[in-house]
Design a protein around this motif. Structure first.
Motif, PDB file in Angstrom:
ATOM      1  N   ALA A  57      -1.760 -10.033   5.090  1.00  0.00           N
ATOM      2  CA  ALA A  57      -1.477  -8.615   4.896  1.00  0.00           C
ATOM      3  C   ALA A  57      -0.092  -8.430   4.284  1.00  0.00           C
ATOM      4  O   ALA A  57       0.087  -7.647   3.369  1.00  0.00           O
ATOM      5  N   GLU A  60      -0.262  -9.410   0.612  1.00  0.00           N
ATOM      6  CA  GLU A  60      -0.930  -8.404  -0.220  1.00  0.00           C
ATOM      7  C   GLU A  60      -0.018  -7.193  -0.437  1.00  0.00           C
ATOM      8  O   GLU A  60       0.046  -6.660  -1.539  1.00  0.00           O
ATOM      9  N   GLU A  61       0.693  -6.776   0.612  1.00  0.00           N
ATOM     10  CA  GLU A  61       1.635  -5.655   0.466  1.00  0.00           C
ATOM     11  C   GLU A  61       2.751  -6.023  -0.500  1.00  0.00           C
ATOM     12  O   GLU A  61       3.132  -5.228  -1.354  1.00  0.00           O
ATOM     13  N   GLU A  62       3.271  -7.226  -0.359  1.00  0.00           N
ATOM     14  CA  GLU A  62       4.344  -7.673  -1.251  1.00  0.00           C
ATOM     15  C   GLU A  62       3.843  -7.780  -2.686  1.00  0.00           C
ATOM     16  O   GLU A  62       4.537  -7.385  -3.627  1.00  0.00           O
ATOM     17  N   ARG A  65       3.642  -4.331  -4.107  1.00  0.00           N
ATOM     18  CA  ARG A  65       4.989  -3.831  -4.390  1.00  0.00           C
ATOM     19  C   ARG A  65       5.537  -4.468  -5.670  1.00  0.00           C
ATOM     20  O   ARG A  65       6.096  -3.781  -6.526  1.00  0.00           O
TER      21      ARG A  65
END
Length: 192
Positions: A57, A60-62, A65
């Motif tokens: 998670a 995926e967020e990084e 971004r």
């Protein structure tokens, strides 16, 4: 019969013991320092490898971004290139030259790809002529570029024009080379 009941009661006692079960209490083990063995060395993850849901998670967020930052940087570069490419005019003229038409076609394509962009076209002149004449000529030059972009499918509501006449020269010298640089339309992105 009594005997049968007794056998039944005894067998039930074996299956379901009466009373509370005793709790097992573990005694702490004492360990001497020389008995401790070192842990295996932890190896770093290979690039791109993800372990566990939490790490995935975060990754995926990084990634999202980083992609957003990349898109913003690319857009800024494209906008700078768009703004830094002026079109030029012949002396005392406001028609679109073939070299300017090619630049405007590229600008129109970029504007189609970015429908949220609004544009200001600045018309400029060289120092020759009166201030009033140059303001009018700068306006005609800016209007020519706007009409060309509109003819290529750009909504006229997205384009504003202004004339600066001779007020903002790129090259302040008084020679043909400087005058050629100053006879131009400059494009400014005013919103996106």
């Amino acid at each position: 019969m009594k005997r049968g009941i007794l056998v039944l009661v005894l067998s039930l006692m074996v299956v379901f013991p009466l009373g509370c079960a005793k709790k097992m209490v573990e005694k702490p083990v004492s360990v001497q320092p020389e008995q401790i063995q070192p842990l295996e060395e932890v190896k770093p993850l290979e690039e791109g490898k993800v372990v566990g849901m939490k790490e995935e998670a975060i990754t995926e967020e990084e990634l999202a971004r980083q992609q957003k930052i990349q898109i913003e940087e690319t857009l800024k570069e494209e906008m700078a290139k768009f703004e830094n490419e002026d079109i030029h005019f012949d002396f005392d003229k406001y028609y679109i030259r073939p070299d300017a038409a090619e630049i405007l076609k590229k600008k129109a394509q970029w504007l189609k790809e970015h429908p949220e962009v609004h544009l200001l076209i600045e018309g400029h002149c060289d120092e020759r002529g009166t201030e009033e004449y140059n303001l009018a000529l700068g306006e005609r030059r800016a209007n020519s570029a706007k009409e060309f972009l509109v003819s290529l499918g750009i909504d006229p509501k997205r384009i504003s024009i202004i004339s600066y006449g001779e007020e903002r020269p790129v090259d302040p010298r008084s020679c043909e080379e400087a005058w050629a640089k100053n006879r131009r339309d400059h494009f400014v992105i005013i919103s996106y």
